[in-house]
Design a protein around this motif. Structure first.
Motif, short mmCIF file in Angstrom:
data_model
loop_
_atom_site.label_atom_id
_atom_site.label_comp_id
_atom_site.label_asym_id
_atom_site.label_seq_id
_atom_site.Cartn_x
_atom_site.Cartn_y
_atom_site.Cartn_z
N ARG A 110 -49.41 37.84 -38.44
CA ARG A 110 -49.20 36.50 -38.28
C ARG A 110 -47.76 36.11 -38.24
NH1 ARG A 110 -51.90 33.12 -42.52
NH2 ARG A 110 -50.76 34.27 -43.69
N TYR A 111 -46.76 36.99 -38.54
CA TYR A 111 -45.36 36.45 -38.55
C TYR A 111 -44.34 37.31 -37.57
CZ TYR A 111 -47.14 34.87 -43.13
OH TYR A 111 -47.83 34.25 -43.89
N GLU A 112 -43.27 36.62 -37.31
CA GLU A 112 -42.31 37.40 -36.44
C GLU A 112 -41.94 38.83 -37.07
OE1 GLU A 112 -41.52 36.47 -33.48
OE2 GLU A 112 -43.09 34.95 -33.50
N MET A 169 -38.61 39.16 -39.24
CA MET A 169 -38.57 38.35 -40.49
C MET A 169 -38.50 39.23 -41.58
SD MET A 169 -41.38 35.20 -40.16
CE MET A 169 -40.95 34.55 -41.41
#
Length: 76
Positions: free
Chosen positions: A23-25, A28
């Motif tokens: 769900r995250y870049e 990160m």
């Protein structure tokens, strides 16, 4: 992640963790939050396998996590 529908604890699998992280870049940073009452911020250390379990090592404390982390994790 980590709880059944009825709130009972369950084991998190590698697949569960990968699904959550998607769900995250990808660029990160990742930190561990520990101690719900006074959340500390820890870096991720080495990752290893032993006895059929994947272990994520502690890479050292970086201070205390912001209050919003405690709220986001449901540690009220």
């Amino acid at each position: 992640m980590g709880r059944h529908r009825r709130g009972a604890q369950r084991e998190v699998t590698v697949a569960d963790l990968i699904d959550e992280l998607r769900r995250y870049e990808p660029g990160m940073r990742v930190r561990l939050a520990i101690q719900p009452r006074l959340p500390q911020e820890h870096a991720i250390g080495p990752v290893a396998e032993a006895d059929g379990v994947v272990w994520i090592g502690d890479g050292g404390q970086h201070g205390y996590a912001p209050e919003e982390v405690r709220e986001s994790l449901g540690w009220l």
